[in-house]
Motif scaffolding. Structure first.
Motif, mmCIF file in Angstrom:
data_model
loop_
_atom_site.group_PDB
_atom_site.id
_atom_site.type_symbol
_atom_site.label_atom_id
_atom_site.label_comp_id
_atom_site.label_asym_id
_atom_site.label_seq_id
_atom_site.Cartn_x
_atom_site.Cartn_y
_atom_site.Cartn_z
ATOM 1 N N ASN A 24 0.845 -1.188 0.000
ATOM 2 C CA ASN A 24 0.000 0.000 0.000
ATOM 3 C C ASN A 24 0.886 1.245 0.000
ATOM 4 N N THR A 25 1.730 1.355 -1.008
ATOM 5 C CA THR A 25 2.632 2.505 -1.086
ATOM 6 C C THR A 25 2.247 3.446 -2.213
ATOM 7 N N GLU A 26 1.587 2.938 -3.229
ATOM 8 C CA GLU A 26 1.101 3.764 -4.328
ATOM 9 C C GLU A 26 -0.076 3.034 -4.962
ATOM 10 N N THR A 27 -0.925 3.778 -5.654
ATOM 11 C CA THR A 27 -2.042 3.139 -6.328
ATOM 12 C C THR A 27 -1.483 2.290 -7.450
ATOM 13 N N PRO A 28 -1.708 0.997 -7.390
ATOM 14 C CA PRO A 28 -1.070 0.115 -8.372
ATOM 15 C C PRO A 28 -1.759 0.170 -9.732
ATOM 16 N N SER A 29 -0.949 0.049 -10.760
ATOM 17 C CA SER A 29 -1.475 -0.153 -12.102
ATOM 18 C C SER A 29 -1.240 -1.621 -12.429
ATOM 19 N N LEU A 30 -1.881 -2.091 -13.456
ATOM 20 C CA LEU A 30 -1.675 -3.476 -13.871
ATOM 21 C C LEU A 30 -0.218 -3.706 -14.245
ATOM 22 N N GLN A 39 0.284 -10.126 -7.187
ATOM 23 C CA GLN A 39 -0.940 -10.765 -7.648
ATOM 24 C C GLN A 39 -2.107 -10.556 -6.696
ATOM 25 N N VAL A 40 -1.834 -9.989 -5.525
ATOM 26 C CA VAL A 40 -2.861 -9.883 -4.493
ATOM 27 C C VAL A 40 -2.845 -8.486 -3.875
ATOM 28 N N ILE A 41 -4.023 -7.888 -3.801
ATOM 29 C CA ILE A 41 -4.215 -6.679 -3.008
ATOM 30 C C ILE A 41 -5.040 -7.125 -1.815
ATOM 31 N N LEU A 42 -4.447 -7.080 -0.650
ATOM 32 C CA LEU A 42 -5.091 -7.595 0.551
ATOM 33 C C LEU A 42 -5.662 -6.439 1.365
ATOM 34 N N SER A 43 -6.970 -6.345 1.349
ATOM 35 C CA SER A 43 -7.680 -5.319 2.098
ATOM 36 C C SER A 43 -8.073 -5.897 3.455
ATOM 37 N N TYR A 44 -7.689 -5.200 4.508
ATOM 38 C CA TYR A 44 -7.982 -5.648 5.871
ATOM 39 C C TYR A 44 -8.783 -4.547 6.546
ATOM 40 N N ASP A 45 -10.036 -4.792 6.773
ATOM 41 C CA ASP A 45 -10.957 -3.743 7.239
ATOM 42 C C ASP A 45 -10.882 -3.572 8.753
ATOM 43 N N ASP A 46 -9.720 -3.143 9.191
ATOM 44 C CA ASP A 46 -9.498 -2.843 10.600
ATOM 45 C C ASP A 46 -8.296 -1.901 10.658
ATOM 46 N N ASP A 47 -8.234 -1.075 11.677
ATOM 47 C CA ASP A 47 -7.114 -0.145 11.817
ATOM 48 C C ASP A 47 -5.772 -0.851 11.900
ATOM 49 N N MET A 48 -5.779 -2.144 12.175
ATOM 50 C CA MET A 48 -4.538 -2.919 12.213
ATOM 51 C C MET A 48 -3.811 -2.846 10.877
ATOM 52 N N SER A 49 -4.556 -2.641 9.795
ATOM 53 C CA SER A 49 -3.945 -2.598 8.462
ATOM 54 C C SER A 49 -2.919 -1.473 8.350
ATOM 55 N N LEU A 50 -3.088 -0.412 9.135
ATOM 56 C CA LEU A 50 -2.200 0.742 9.046
ATOM 57 C C LEU A 50 -0.772 0.420 9.468
ATOM 58 N N ALA A 51 -0.588 -0.641 10.223
ATOM 59 C CA ALA A 51 0.732 -1.000 10.719
ATOM 60 C C ALA A 51 1.522 -1.866 9.742
ATOM 61 N N TYR A 52 0.934 -2.236 8.617
ATOM 62 C CA TYR A 52 1.561 -3.153 7.676
ATOM 63 C C TYR A 52 1.537 -2.573 6.268
ATOM 64 N N ALA A 53 2.709 -2.464 5.647
ATOM 65 C CA ALA A 53 2.791 -1.936 4.283
ATOM 66 C C ALA A 53 2.095 -2.855 3.278
ATOM 67 N N GLU A 54 1.981 -4.135 3.602
ATOM 68 C CA GLU A 54 1.380 -5.094 2.669
ATOM 69 C C GLU A 54 -0.143 -5.099 2.721
ATOM 70 N N LEU A 55 -0.713 -4.408 3.692
ATOM 71 C CA LEU A 55 -2.161 -4.418 3.843
ATOM 72 C C LEU A 55 -2.756 -3.084 3.425
ATOM 73 N N TRP A 56 -3.872 -3.174 2.746
ATOM 74 C CA TRP A 56 -4.638 -2.000 2.366
ATOM 75 C C TRP A 56 -5.783 -1.859 3.355
ATOM 76 N N PRO A 57 -6.185 -0.645 3.656
ATOM 77 C CA PRO A 57 -7.356 -0.500 4.538
ATOM 78 C C PRO A 57 -8.593 -1.071 3.826
ATOM 79 N N GLY A 58 -9.683 -1.133 4.543
ATOM 80 C CA GLY A 58 -10.907 -1.667 3.955
ATOM 81 C C GLY A 58 -11.243 -0.976 2.645
ATOM 82 N N ILE A 59 -11.544 -1.751 1.628
ATOM 83 C CA ILE A 59 -11.932 -1.222 0.323
ATOM 84 C C ILE A 59 -13.434 -1.388 0.207
ATOM 85 N N GLU A 60 -14.097 -0.294 -0.117
ATOM 86 C CA GLU A 60 -15.554 -0.353 -0.242
ATOM 87 C C GLU A 60 -15.954 -1.369 -1.302
ATOM 88 N N TYR A 61 -16.925 -2.165 -0.978
ATOM 89 C CA TYR A 61 -17.381 -3.242 -1.851
ATOM 90 C C TYR A 61 -18.870 -3.045 -2.071
#
Length: 164
Positions: A24-30, A39-61
């Motif tokens: 979660n460092t920049e908006t990815p392009s293909l 290959q994976v954008i991992l959205s974690y819908d909890d404030d815990m996501s903020l502590a990890y560069a590999e996790l994106w905050p909750g993405i609206e679905y």
């Protein structure tokens, strides 16, 4: 969930996907994802996501919460006209949802059979979509029971249209 459970789940997810996680460092392009092997954008819908560069905050679905595929597509078209719900992604949920009335009227039918019956109609809509950076472009399409359909091939073709 308690903190320990969040940490355990996050560690497990990071372990499963490892280097395939798009940070979660920049908006990815293909092309960025393909260049780095993400290959994976991992959205974690909890404030815990903020502590990890590999996790994106909750993405609206967005999904229409309806058993009717026409209502689902009407809803998604309305959402597209309103523009992206977040700065990064538009997630189209191609999921049909059984409600009590539907279950009572179709007691021998499953959610899978309901979805597969509507599959052709939904796939036709997906084929007509435009991926990319436009505010009405789809970036993520989520669906149930895609293993028996053309869904994957259609989504790959949409992705390839971005790099031509």
């Amino acid at each position: 969930m308690k903190l320990k459970q969040h940490l355990h789940l996050i560690d497990m997810l990071r372990g499963v996907f490892k280097d395939k996680l798009c940070p979660n460092t920049e908006t990815p392009s293909l092309s960025l994802c393909w260049r780095h092997g993400y290959q994976v954008i991992l959205s974690y819908d909890d404030d815990m996501s903020l502590a990890y560069a590999e996790l994106w905050p909750g993405i609206e679905y967005w999904w229409a919460d309806t058993p009717d595929p026409k209502d689902l597509l009407t809803y998604l078209e309305r959402q597209k006209r309103n523009g992206r719900p977040t700065d990064a992604f538009f997630v189209a949920g191609m999921n049909l949802t059984e409600d009590l009335r539907y279950v009572l009227q179709h007691p021998l039918q499953s959610m899978r059979s309901m979805t597969l019956r509507a599959c052709g109609y939904l796939l036709d809509w997906i084929r007509k979509q435009q991926p990319g950076p436009a505010s009405t472009a789809l970036n993520i399409i989520a669906a149930d029971f895609v293993g028996d359909t053309e869904f994957i091939h259609i989504v790959i073709a949409l992705n390839q249209s971005c790099i031509k």
